[in-house]
Write a protein that holds these residues in place. Structure first.
Motif, mmCIF file in Angstrom:
data_model
loop_
_atom_site.group_PDB
_atom_site.id
_atom_site.type_symbol
_atom_site.label_atom_id
_atom_site.label_comp_id
_atom_site.label_asym_id
_atom_site.label_seq_id
_atom_site.Cartn_x
_atom_site.Cartn_y
_atom_site.Cartn_z
ATOM 1 N N GLY A 117 -5.597 9.946 -3.561
ATOM 2 C CA GLY A 117 -5.130 8.548 -3.939
ATOM 3 C C GLY A 117 -3.650 8.800 -4.729
ATOM 4 N N VAL A 120 -1.264 8.092 -2.089
ATOM 5 C CA VAL A 120 -0.727 6.678 -1.406
ATOM 6 C C VAL A 120 -0.043 5.624 -2.148
ATOM 7 N N THR A 124 -0.390 0.007 -0.739
ATOM 8 C CA THR A 124 -1.595 0.182 0.467
ATOM 9 C C THR A 124 -2.746 0.601 -0.346
ATOM 10 N N LYS A 125 -2.696 1.170 -1.709
ATOM 11 C CA LYS A 125 -3.806 1.731 -2.461
ATOM 12 C C LYS A 125 -4.933 0.792 -2.468
ATOM 13 N N PHE A 128 -6.757 1.679 0.844
ATOM 14 C CA PHE A 128 -7.440 2.888 0.685
ATOM 15 C C PHE A 128 -8.558 2.835 -0.020
ATOM 16 N N ILE A 146 -2.422 3.069 6.262
ATOM 17 C CA ILE A 146 -1.803 3.180 4.744
ATOM 18 C C ILE A 146 -0.278 3.957 4.783
#
Length: 525
Positions: A117, A120, A124-125, A128, A146
């Protein structure tokens, strides 16, 4: 398997020597029969040792083969066209392949134990996190898009798919870089907006031309009225001639001036007529340009639909069989079968891209003929071997026919274009045949070779036989057969046949299969 080593042999020997020392000698009491028994036991023991040595050699060979397979599988895992990662429930990376580390831009060993994570992007986290939760909750394959930030803070738009392992503690992720695909979509959207803006400007110019024509028509009407007034004045002046003798010179001067104006008006009328003709021509050209632009829009839409469909199908095949390769306890035959299908799907995607490149060359006039010596029998057999797995996968019978000897089969022609024609026609037959058989080959007819591709598929309606050879077209008028995607390959095939100096035709009856025939000159090498 337990492996015997030299230290075991040494310890055994020492124990044997010690036991011999501790055992009283009985040589004086051994008879000849006892000695023969001992010799026999020694011979049996020697045979047993030789058998153990053979077993050790066999075990060594098995270990070598296992290590070789492990290296091959590890190479396949590392150099797959997509990134593979194994994450824990906390999102920590426990395993990943070389492509996965390259997409993040950090050495693989440094990534182990890191949280995925962290790489990312913030925007877009949330997507995800929702996706990662579903992977472990639903325990089925999930997908999302993502943006990944690599070590240089560059962004990669990524299609990510994941599924949890049976133990529920880890999951497998596959990463596909779609940055270039997204950029292509953006460029196409910008081009569409620019084209729409140009169309609006052209419509404005047409409206301005119409207004200008209306103004000139008004001026012409005013000139007609002026001419009528001039005639009326001449009549009045003639009536007053006797009374206006003194004013005759002035009247004559005025008449001369009016004649000059009349001549100028005639010239102006001619110029106006010429301008009207030119404006009508320009209006026709603008209408044609507008129609061409609208046709270009339709072709681009068909092209995007075609490309999306043709690329998505083999990509789904690659992802599907890649997913199957993750199943545990696969046999080597199953692994080979899945890999072969991945190769077939990859070849199909490459073929689609090559078709798009070929159409671009055709449209821009860059496609040329390159004559070389070609064994036509080998070419037909090569096409047969290439498509055989795909045809058999659909449960169809696949046949081919060569009629020339090995010597007579070597001809002068363009290898790439012959391959493109046959590949397009065989692919078309596979696509629209669900049962029965497909047969292709050639026959010698005079100074030409006539090739054929026959199938027992759905056939072609009469009103579709011309449409199938047009670029970026689909047979939307037919309710029985969808030609989406076939026009591209058949358009290329028709163009290549004509470049080689031959002709192509189709014979078909709806619901009873179809047969494509094309000819090329028979020039012996």
């Amino acid at each position: 398997m337990k492996i015997w080593n030299r230290s075991n042999d040494h310890n055994l020997r020492r124990k044997a020597e010690a036991e011999i020392k501790n055992t009283p000698s009985k040589n004086s009491s051994l008879s000849e029969i006892d000695i023969q028994k001992l010799l026999h036991e020694l011979e049996v023991h020697q045979v047993e040792l030789e058998m153990q040595n053979q077993e050790l050699n066999r075990a060594h060979s098995e270990i070598s083969e296992t290590l070789k397979l492990y290296k091959e599988y590890n190479s396949l895992y590392d150099f797959a066209p997509v990134g593979f990662l194994v994450l824990s429930q906390e999102g920590e990376i426990s395993k990943l392949n070389l492509v996965g580390s390259q997409m993040i831009g950090i050495d693989r060993l440094k990534l182990l134990g890191s949280r995925f994570g962290f790489f990312v992007s913030n925007d877009t986290k949330p997507v995800f996190n929702e996706f990662f939760g579903k992977v472990f909750t639903n325990k089925v394959k999930e997908s999302c898009e993502i943006t990944i930030l690599d070590s240089s803070n560059s962004t990669r738009h990524t299609l990510i798919s994941g599924i949890a392992f049976e133990n529920g503690k880890e999951c497998l992720l596959t990463l596909v870089d779609i940055t270039e695909l997204n950029e292509s979509k953006k460029r196409l959207l910008i081009a569409g907006k620019e084209l729409a803006s140009q169309n609006i400007e052209k419509e404005k110019r047409v409206a301005e031309l119409i207004i200008a024509n209306e103004e000139k028509e008004k001026r012409a009407e005013e000139l007609i009225i002026a001419n009528k007034e001039l005639a009326f004045q001449n009549v009045e002046k003639e009536k007053r001639a006797e009374e206006l003798i003194i004013a005759n010179k002035e009247l004559a001067f005025q008449n001369e001036e009016k004649e000059k104006r009349a001549e100028e008006l005639i010239i102006a009328n001619k110029e106006l007529a010429f301008q009207n003709v030119e404006k009508e021509k320009r209006a026709e050209e603008l209408i044609k340009a507008k129609e061409k632009a609208e046709e270009s829009d339709r072709l681009k839409s068909a092209f995007l639909t075609n490309m999306s469909h043709e690329i998505r199908t083999p990509m789904n095949g690659i992802l599907g069989f890649t997913e199957l390769l993750k199943e545990p306890n696969l046999s080597s035959e199953e692994q080979q079968y899945f890999i072969e299908n991945i190769q077939i799907s990859g070849a199909r995607m490459l073929d689609t891209i090559n078709n798009i490149v070929d159409v671009s060359k055709i449209e821009t006039g860059l496609s040329k003929v390159h004559i070389i010596e070609l064994n036509i029998n080998e070419k037909v057999e090569s096409i047969y071997k290439f498509f055989k797995p795909e045809v058999e996968l659909k449960g169809l019978q696949f046949l081919f026919k060569n009629c020339l000897t090995s010597k007579g089969a070597v001809i002068k022609t363009d290898n790439g274009k012959i391959n493109g024609i046959l590949t397009s026609l065989v692919k078309n037959a596979i696509k629209f045949t669900n049962s029965g058989s497909i047969e292709f080959g050639y026959e010698k007819k005079g100074e030409y070779l006539e090739f054929f591709v026959k199938d027992t598929g759905v056939g072609i309606p009469e009103n579709q036989k011309e449409l199938i050879f047009k670029s970026f077209r689909q047979g939307s008028e037919s309710n029985d057969r969808d030609f989406e995607g076939s026009g591209l390959g058949l358009y290329i095939a028709k163009y290549y046949v004509e470049m080689l100096g031959g002709e192509i035709r189709v014979e078909s009856e709806e619901g009873k299969g179809s047969a494509f025939y094309f000819t090329i000159p028979y020039i012996v090498a």
